[in-house]
Design a protein around this motif. Sequence first.
Motif, short mmCIF file in Angstrom:
data_model
loop_
_atom_site.label_atom_id
_atom_site.label_comp_id
_atom_site.label_asym_id
_atom_site.label_seq_id
_atom_site.Cartn_x
_atom_site.Cartn_y
_atom_site.Cartn_z
N LEU A 213 1.03 -1.23 -0.03
CA LEU A 213 -0.01 0.01 0.16
C LEU A 213 0.78 1.11 -0.02
O LEU A 213 1.87 1.21 0.66
N ALA A 214 0.23 2.21 -0.67
CA ALA A 214 0.91 3.53 -0.60
C ALA A 214 0.12 4.21 0.72
O ALA A 214 -1.12 4.49 0.36
N LEU A 215 0.69 4.53 1.59
CA LEU A 215 0.02 5.26 2.78
C LEU A 215 0.59 6.60 3.20
O LEU A 215 1.75 7.14 2.91
N THR A 216 -0.30 7.38 3.63
CA THR A 216 -0.03 8.72 4.06
C THR A 216 -0.41 8.98 5.55
O THR A 216 -1.26 8.28 6.10
N LEU A 217 0.51 9.68 6.20
CA LEU A 217 0.45 9.93 7.59
C LEU A 217 0.17 11.40 7.86
O LEU A 217 0.84 12.12 7.22
N ALA A 218 -0.71 11.67 8.63
CA ALA A 218 -1.02 13.07 8.97
C ALA A 218 -1.14 13.28 10.64
O ALA A 218 -2.14 12.53 11.04
N THR B 106 -5.04 5.16 4.74
CA THR B 106 -4.49 4.16 3.97
C THR B 106 -5.06 4.17 2.56
O THR B 106 -6.32 3.70 2.61
N PRO B 107 -4.57 4.93 1.45
CA PRO B 107 -5.14 4.93 0.28
C PRO B 107 -4.77 3.69 -0.52
O PRO B 107 -3.68 3.22 -0.54
N LYS B 108 -5.83 2.98 -0.96
CA LYS B 108 -5.33 1.70 -2.21
C LYS B 108 -6.23 2.40 -3.70
O LYS B 108 -6.71 3.41 -3.81
N ALA B 109 -5.87 1.70 -4.49
CA ALA B 109 -6.20 1.88 -5.97
C ALA B 109 -7.61 2.12 -6.06
O ALA B 109 -8.30 2.84 -6.58
N ASN B 110 -8.44 1.10 -5.10
CA ASN B 110 -9.82 0.98 -5.33
C ASN B 110 -10.54 1.40 -4.06
O ASN B 110 -11.92 1.06 -3.99
N SER B 111 -9.85 1.87 -2.86
CA SER B 111 -10.44 2.24 -1.91
C SER B 111 -9.56 3.30 -0.78
O SER B 111 -8.35 3.14 -1.08
N MET C 112 -14.86 2.83 -0.81
CA MET C 112 -14.62 2.04 -2.10
C MET C 112 -14.59 3.09 -3.10
O MET C 112 -15.25 4.05 -3.17
N ARG C 113 -13.53 3.01 -4.17
CA ARG C 113 -13.67 3.62 -5.35
C ARG C 113 -13.79 2.99 -6.54
O ARG C 113 -13.33 1.70 -6.64
N TYR C 114 -14.57 3.48 -7.52
CA TYR C 114 -14.93 2.86 -8.65
C TYR C 114 -14.40 3.52 -10.11
O TYR C 114 -14.32 4.64 -10.21
N ASP C 115 -13.87 2.50 -11.11
CA ASP C 115 -13.39 3.08 -12.05
C ASP C 115 -14.83 3.87 -12.76
O ASP C 115 -15.79 3.56 -12.49
N PRO C 116 -14.57 4.66 -13.81
CA PRO C 116 -15.37 5.60 -14.50
C PRO C 116 -16.66 4.38 -15.00
O PRO C 116 -17.69 4.94 -14.93
N GLY C 117 -16.18 3.27 -15.53
CA GLY C 117 -17.33 2.51 -16.03
C GLY C 117 -18.27 1.89 -14.89
O GLY C 117 -19.10 1.58 -15.43
N LEU C 118 -17.78 1.78 -13.87
CA LEU C 118 -18.61 1.03 -12.69
C LEU C 118 -18.98 2.18 -11.65
O LEU C 118 -20.06 1.80 -10.91
N GLY D 96 -25.71 2.32 -4.15
CA GLY D 96 -25.00 2.65 -2.73
C GLY D 96 -23.77 2.11 -2.36
O GLY D 96 -23.19 2.21 -1.26
N ALA D 97 -23.15 1.46 -3.18
CA ALA D 97 -21.84 0.69 -3.05
C ALA D 97 -20.76 1.74 -2.84
O ALA D 97 -19.53 1.26 -2.53
N ASP D 98 -20.68 2.98 -3.38
CA ASP D 98 -19.77 3.82 -3.09
C ASP D 98 -19.77 4.83 -2.01
O ASP D 98 -19.12 5.57 -1.77
N ARG D 99 -20.78 4.48 -1.11
CA ARG D 99 -20.95 5.33 0.09
C ARG D 99 -19.73 4.83 1.08
O ARG D 99 -19.31 3.81 1.18
N ALA D 100 -19.50 5.81 1.93
CA ALA D 100 -18.56 5.64 2.91
C ALA D 100 -19.00 4.86 4.07
O ALA D 100 -20.25 5.01 4.33
N GLY D 101 -18.38 4.17 4.89
CA GLY D 101 -18.58 3.53 6.15
C GLY D 101 -17.92 3.99 7.11
O GLY D 101 -16.79 4.53 7.15
N LEU D 102 -18.51 3.78 8.47
CA LEU D 102 -17.90 4.33 9.49
C LEU D 102 -17.90 3.25 10.87
O LEU D 102 -18.84 2.35 10.76
N GLY D 103 -16.73 2.83 11.22
CA GLY D 103 -16.97 2.04 12.38
C GLY D 103 -16.11 2.86 13.57
O GLY D 103 -15.12 3.75 13.52
N ILE D 104 -16.69 2.80 14.77
CA ILE D 104 -16.39 3.30 16.06
C ILE D 104 -15.67 2.18 16.79
O ILE D 104 -16.43 1.37 17.28
N ALA D 105 -14.28 2.29 16.86
CA ALA D 105 -13.43 1.35 17.74
C ALA D 105 -13.21 1.85 19.14
O ALA D 105 -12.77 2.86 19.13
#
Length: 164
Positions: free
Chosen positions: A5-10, A80-85, A104-110, A118-127
């Motif tokens: 993964l290509a990861l970013t920290l802030a 934590t960015p990934k190619a598809n999420s 999740m992130r989808y290519d323009p075709g999907l 609603g598969a493109d919506r963000a989800g939340l977990g309270i840990a």
Amino acid sequence: MKNALALTLALTAAAAAAPASSADLVLYPGATKLPRQMSTSIAFCGTKMTVVGYRLPDVNAQTVAAWYKSRIPGAITVTTPKANSIGIEVLAPDGHAAAVITQMRYDPGLASAAKSIGADRAGLGIATYDPPLSRDMIELIAAVAHGDSSARAKMKAHCPGGSE
């Protein structure tokens, strides 16, 4: 967190205008509890992590993360960015709780089809963590997310069984 993964920290220490207690994170406006939840805690590096999942309104993960960051004084954010999420953890500096946002992130075709169901919506977990994550562990998690290979080796040694 995976090696590829290509990861970013802030890291931030800004005080919030309307802070929430890290022991009781408030819910993002419009979040609704998912009907199915994990029934047990997950062992994670010497602590038990419990997560409650929520569905979010039509909003992106970065917006939700910024909202939590503004309400948790001294929040530590690991992206934590990934190619598809994308995954963003906004941790309370005392290690007791975190808001975990995924999308999740989808290519323009999907993209249109994903949005229609609603598969493109963000989800939340309270840990929550019991006992809380130590400041050293939070910093180690952040370093691993930033791609630090020595931190990754230290994490593997400290957390046998692949709790990365």
